[in-house]
Design an enzyme around this catalytic site. Structure first.
Site, short mmCIF file in Angstrom:
data_model
loop_
_atom_site.label_atom_id
_atom_site.label_comp_id
_atom_site.label_asym_id
_atom_site.label_seq_id
_atom_site.Cartn_x
_atom_site.Cartn_y
_atom_site.Cartn_z
N HIS A 83 0.87 -1.37 -0.08
CA HIS A 83 0.07 0.29 -0.28
C HIS A 83 0.87 1.27 0.09
O HIS A 83 2.04 1.38 0.34
CB HIS A 83 -0.96 0.03 1.19
CG HIS A 83 -0.56 0.23 2.73
ND1 HIS A 83 -0.01 1.19 3.11
CD2 HIS A 83 -0.20 -1.06 3.66
CE1 HIS A 83 0.37 1.05 4.34
NE2 HIS A 83 0.16 -0.20 4.64
N ASP A 85 -0.33 4.50 1.12
CA ASP A 85 -0.49 5.39 2.15
C ASP A 85 0.27 5.01 3.52
O ASP A 85 0.71 3.86 3.53
CB ASP A 85 -2.01 5.64 2.43
CG ASP A 85 -2.56 4.13 3.03
OD1 ASP A 85 -2.21 3.02 2.47
OD2 ASP A 85 -3.60 4.20 3.90
N GLU A 146 -4.94 2.03 2.84
CA GLU A 146 -5.11 0.46 3.73
C GLU A 146 -5.09 1.09 5.20
O GLU A 146 -5.95 0.29 5.79
CB GLU A 146 -3.72 0.03 3.29
CG GLU A 146 -3.58 -1.51 4.08
CD GLU A 146 -3.19 -1.57 5.38
OE1 GLU A 146 -3.61 -2.74 6.04
OE2 GLU A 146 -2.56 -0.60 5.96
N GLU A 147 -4.65 2.08 5.44
CA GLU A 147 -4.49 2.43 6.88
C GLU A 147 -5.72 2.98 7.28
O GLU A 147 -6.00 3.10 8.68
CB GLU A 147 -3.35 3.63 7.19
CG GLU A 147 -2.06 3.11 6.78
CD GLU A 147 -1.33 2.05 7.88
OE1 GLU A 147 -2.13 1.51 8.71
OE2 GLU A 147 -0.16 1.53 7.78
N ASP A 170 3.36 -6.53 3.75
CA ASP A 170 3.03 -5.45 4.44
C ASP A 170 2.75 -5.91 6.05
O ASP A 170 1.73 -5.76 6.66
CB ASP A 170 1.43 -4.99 4.09
CG ASP A 170 0.91 -3.84 4.94
OD1 ASP A 170 1.75 -2.97 5.44
OD2 ASP A 170 -0.39 -3.46 4.96
N HIS A 359 4.21 2.57 12.92
CA HIS A 359 3.09 3.50 13.70
C HIS A 359 3.49 4.28 14.63
O HIS A 359 2.88 4.62 15.52
CB HIS A 359 1.85 2.84 13.84
CG HIS A 359 0.90 2.19 12.75
ND1 HIS A 359 -0.40 1.65 12.82
CD2 HIS A 359 1.50 1.73 11.45
CE1 HIS A 359 -0.75 1.18 11.64
NE2 HIS A 359 0.49 1.60 10.78
#
Ligand SMILES: [Zn+2]
Length: 398
Positions: A83, A85, A146-147, A170, A359
């Site tokens: 992904h 993003d 995705e997030e 991922d 994150h």
């Protein structure tokens, strides 16, 4: 028997990673990095298309589908996906290189989640093509959002793919294959009480905050069992200290590798609210006011559950073995685009791609892990096109 993997261009891989992570790409704002990737993929010889998922989710670009024609027409096509993003903070990203380790200046995430996956895909395909290594058709899907609830994958039409199996890159770690990931429910609970002046007539009120608190006390949250987690993450309500609050909203989630356990946990959370408001009512004049709770549950995504004997597992573990590595399978507590693709009938597993401490502003990658991941992807694609008798790919097509 191990084969010496063809050399990955480490400097090119690192430089591309640094370039891509330096382009901020929060969910719904992937347009700049998407345009760059469309340019890169086109220059590599792919036919590239951007779908309309961006318009449907209110973003500035759609998902990228790039197709590379193979030089082995008999080989089954394979899907490679990551992904575009990232989570925030990521308004501006300043990568810092210390030896093989890349992190940020701690003012933002790095975005190795998921650009580590993107560069492994790009570099593997470059080396395959430069060296004329036999491979089948490759379909690269780079998703948006995705997030923010796997929205890009959910709006991607898998009917456009020829590949029936492949890998999503991922997940944190390196040289590990995620074959199990939870299904998740998102929940919102709105407790309705009754407003009253807190000093003059509190007995004419029903405190939504107090009822919500009673519901939460004794609720099973956190790690519920080895397959199940639950969380209440947002609470909003009340207007002023001198008003008995008539409304509070709590938002949360539950996840489990087992759908029956997910349903049981969801029901438990709903039940706690029902119990907390049960019998709570107040009579004012000739009117009876009764507390109530509104519950909304939406299935965010389904389980990923790839059988140990699946061809994709044999292919990935065989590829790792071929380059002298191990790639054990494991489960995770996080969902990914792989959950969505699997629910739509593709045989996909999620390959770790070197991202670490994701994150958080401490996120980092080790360039050696990016190289290993690219080697693994290269070998997966090569082995997928290997003649049937040559190894694990021989089982493909059963
Ligand atoms: Zn990710």
């Amino acid at each position: 028997m191990t084969t010496v993997p063809p050399p990955i261009d480490v400097a090119r891989l690192r430089d591309e990673f640094l370039e891509l992570v330096s382009i901020p790409s929060l969910s719904r704002h992937e347009g700049t990095v998407a345009r760059r990737l469309v340019g890169i993929l086109g220059a590599m010889g792919a036919s590239v298309d951007v779908d309309d998922a961006g318009e449907r989710v209110g973003g500035d670009t759609g998902n990228i589908l790039a197709r590379f024609a193979g030089n082995q027409p008999a080989a089954p096509p394979i899907l490679l996906s990551s992904h575009m993003d990232t989570v925030g903070p990521a308004a501006a990203i300043h990568p810092v290189v210390e030896g093989d380790v890349i992190h940020t200046d701690r003012t933002s995430v790095l975005g190795g989640d998921d650009k580590a996956g993107i560069v492994a895909i790009l570099e593997a395909i470059r080396v395959l093509r430069e060296r004329g290594i036999p491979h089948g058709d490759i379909e690269v899907v780079l998703t948006i959002c995705e997030e923010s609830g796997l929205m890009g994958a959910k709006h991607f039409d898998v009917g456009r793919l020829r590949a029936r199996r492949g890998i999503v890159l991922d997940v944190d770690g390196v040289s590990e294959l995620i074959t199990r990931a939870p299904a998740a429910n998102r929940m919102s609970f709105t407790v309705h009480g009754l407003a009253a002046h807190a000093g003059m007539c509190p007995e004419q009120g029903l405190s939504a905050i107090q009822m919500a608190a009673q519901a939460v006390v004794g609720m099973r949250l956190g790690r519920v069992d080895e397959e199940t987690t639950a969380n209440l993450g947002v609470i909003q309500g009340g207007l002023a200290t001198n008003i008995v609050p008539d409304r509070v909203i709590l938002r949360g989630e539950a996840r489990s590798l087992s759908v029956p356990k997910l349903l049981a946990q969801t029901e438990h959370m709903r039940q706690r609210f029902e119990e907390a408001i049960a019998g709570r009512s107040v009579r004012i004049g000739d009117r009876q006011h009764t507390a109530r709770v509104e519950v909304e549950v939406t299935r965010q995504y389904e389980c990923l559950d790839v059988p140990a004997g699946a061809d994709i597992v044999a292919l990935v573990t065989g590829a790792a073995r071929a380059i002298g590595r191990r790639c054990p399978t494991r489960s995770t507590g996080g969902g990914s685009d792989a959950n969505v693709f699997a629910a739509r009938g593709l045989e996909v597993a999620n390959l770790a791609c070197g991202m670490r401490d994701i994150h958080t502003v401490n996120e980092w990658v080790d360039v050696r892990d990016l190289v290993l991941t690219a080697e693994l992807v290269l070998e997966i694609v090569r082995l997928n096109a290997a003649p049937r008798e040559a190894g694990p790919a021989g089982s493909i097509g059963r």
